[in-house]
Design a protein around this motif. Sequence first.
Motif, mmCIF file in Angstrom:
data_model
loop_
_atom_site.group_PDB
_atom_site.id
_atom_site.type_symbol
_atom_site.label_atom_id
_atom_site.label_comp_id
_atom_site.label_asym_id
_atom_site.label_seq_id
_atom_site.Cartn_x
_atom_site.Cartn_y
_atom_site.Cartn_z
ATOM 1 N N ALA A 1 2.798 7.579 -6.105
ATOM 2 C CA ALA A 1 1.940 8.681 -6.551
ATOM 3 C C ALA A 1 2.506 10.031 -6.086
ATOM 4 O O ALA A 1 2.486 11.022 -6.822
ATOM 5 N N LYS A 2 3.038 10.059 -4.859
ATOM 6 C CA LYS A 2 3.612 11.312 -4.344
ATOM 7 C C LYS A 2 4.845 11.729 -5.159
ATOM 8 O O LYS A 2 5.050 12.901 -5.447
ATOM 9 N N VAL A 3 5.651 10.731 -5.514
ATOM 10 C CA VAL A 3 6.853 11.019 -6.318
ATOM 11 C C VAL A 3 6.441 11.597 -7.669
ATOM 12 O O VAL A 3 7.015 12.576 -8.154
ATOM 13 N N GLU B 1 -0.323 16.317 3.379
ATOM 14 C CA GLU B 1 0.457 17.563 3.509
ATOM 15 C C GLU B 1 1.882 17.425 2.982
ATOM 16 O O GLU B 1 2.587 18.411 2.811
ATOM 17 N N ILE B 2 2.327 16.160 2.752
ATOM 18 C CA ILE B 2 3.758 15.948 2.521
ATOM 19 C C ILE B 2 4.291 16.707 1.289
ATOM 20 O O ILE B 2 5.385 17.270 1.317
ATOM 21 N N VAL B 3 3.497 16.750 0.214
ATOM 22 C CA VAL B 3 3.988 17.409 -0.996
ATOM 23 C C VAL B 3 4.186 18.903 -0.754
ATOM 24 O O VAL B 3 5.246 19.465 -1.072
ATOM 25 N N GLU C 1 0.839 -1.205 0.000
ATOM 26 C CA GLU C 1 0.000 0.000 0.000
ATOM 27 C C GLU C 1 0.871 1.252 0.000
ATOM 28 O O GLU C 1 0.638 2.196 -0.750
ATOM 29 N N ALA C 2 1.915 1.235 0.838
ATOM 30 C CA ALA C 2 2.827 2.373 0.916
ATOM 31 C C ALA C 2 3.505 2.606 -0.434
ATOM 32 O O ALA C 2 3.745 3.742 -0.844
#
Length: 420
Positions: free
Chosen positions: A344-346, A410-412, A337-338
Amino acid sequence: MSTFKAPKGTYDLIPPESAKYLAVREAIAAPLRNSGYGYIETPGFENVELFARGVGESTDIVTKEMYAFETKGGDQLALRPEGTASVLRAALEANLHKAGNLPVKLWYSGSYYRYERPQKGRYRHFSQVGAEAIGAEDPALDAELIILADQAYRSLGLRDFRILLNSLGDQECRPVYRAALQDFLRGLDLDEDTLRRAEINPLRVLDDKRDDVQKQLVGAPLLRDYLCDACKAYHEEVRELITEAGVAFEDDPKLVRGLDYYTRTTFEFVHDGLGSQSAVGGGGRYDGLSEMLGGPALPSVGWALGVDRTVLALEAEGVSLELPAATSVFAVSLGEEARRVLFAKVTELRKLGVAADFSYGAKGLKGAMKNANRSGARYTVVAGERDLAEGVVQLKDMESGEQVAVGVNEIVAELETRLG
Ligand code: ATP
Ligand code: MG
């Protein structure tokens, strides 16, 4: 290692070293782009006759160094040993000179091939960035090119280079000088090859690198004493313009270049940390070349700077370029899952222009963190099942070692803020 190696006299550009070559090409091109030069790209090979005529039948480049071959179709081609003849050929073929906007200013970057004896700084495949200003006779244009090359080297942080400057005269005054030089050379104790060269192209004997030849040339007549008034005035103005620009140079009355097409302004950039392969670049005016290629009269000037030797010069001076980090953010996921979430975040970060990379392949946390370290990334984002269950990822600052939990959503934005 495979059974194969790079051919003699060649080498591969490999990360992270290769980044330096890109940076050098970019640094040389930047002042040109900023001064009205348009990018041109020509084929890696041409009809061999272009170089025979354009570079000169009696030059080392044509007689010894050219990779010439016949194709299966019977065409006589050669890998390009230099850029000027091709660029002028292309400009004439595209009628750029008829667009009513002279000079045509062009820059290029690419690979060149010469069958030479390989040594440090001398390869069979090397790379140049060059500039040509076609179709104008104006001392300010000669000065512009010298100033831009100086600016390029300085922007890289180079200091120990020198600019050697000379004038080779024109169709009016050079023949008189040529005859005087020939008279002088005939009286010397030279080997047969050199005597033959003295008959075909006596100026190039001045460029002979051998000590015993140089010793005999001490009292040789100098072109500077034979320049006609027009050439003298032209040269004086070039000198004044580059002096006013704050660019230091040395008059070198014996400077000639290994190509036959040069007239008037001739210059070379030498670096004192390179041993015998000291020329990092060279150029000059070539007012007769267009006509030699069957084109109209188009007085022109240009230079080519060697990328390989410029990199060696940087190393000799101990200059380290400030290269942008290849990767700013590295993502390490634990579990399926991670993996999807971080992938996707990358992708999202990359779309925003943040240099991001991902830990691919099934490997444990330890191996993945090793990848993160090697990537040089400033931040690593780590996430496993437990983090995601809490709606967070771990953000690690690779400089301070400090780690904090940040919301998945929030990470992006957080990374964007931190990376400025
Ligand atoms: P040299 O006198 O060292 O043989 P050149 O006069 O033949 O140089 P140019 O034809 O003026 O060189 O080419 C411009 C630049 O290209 C040189 O100053 C050098 O930096 C680079 N260059 C030329 N030949 C080679 C080569 N065989 N290997 C690496 N760089 C080269
Ligand atoms: Mg050479």
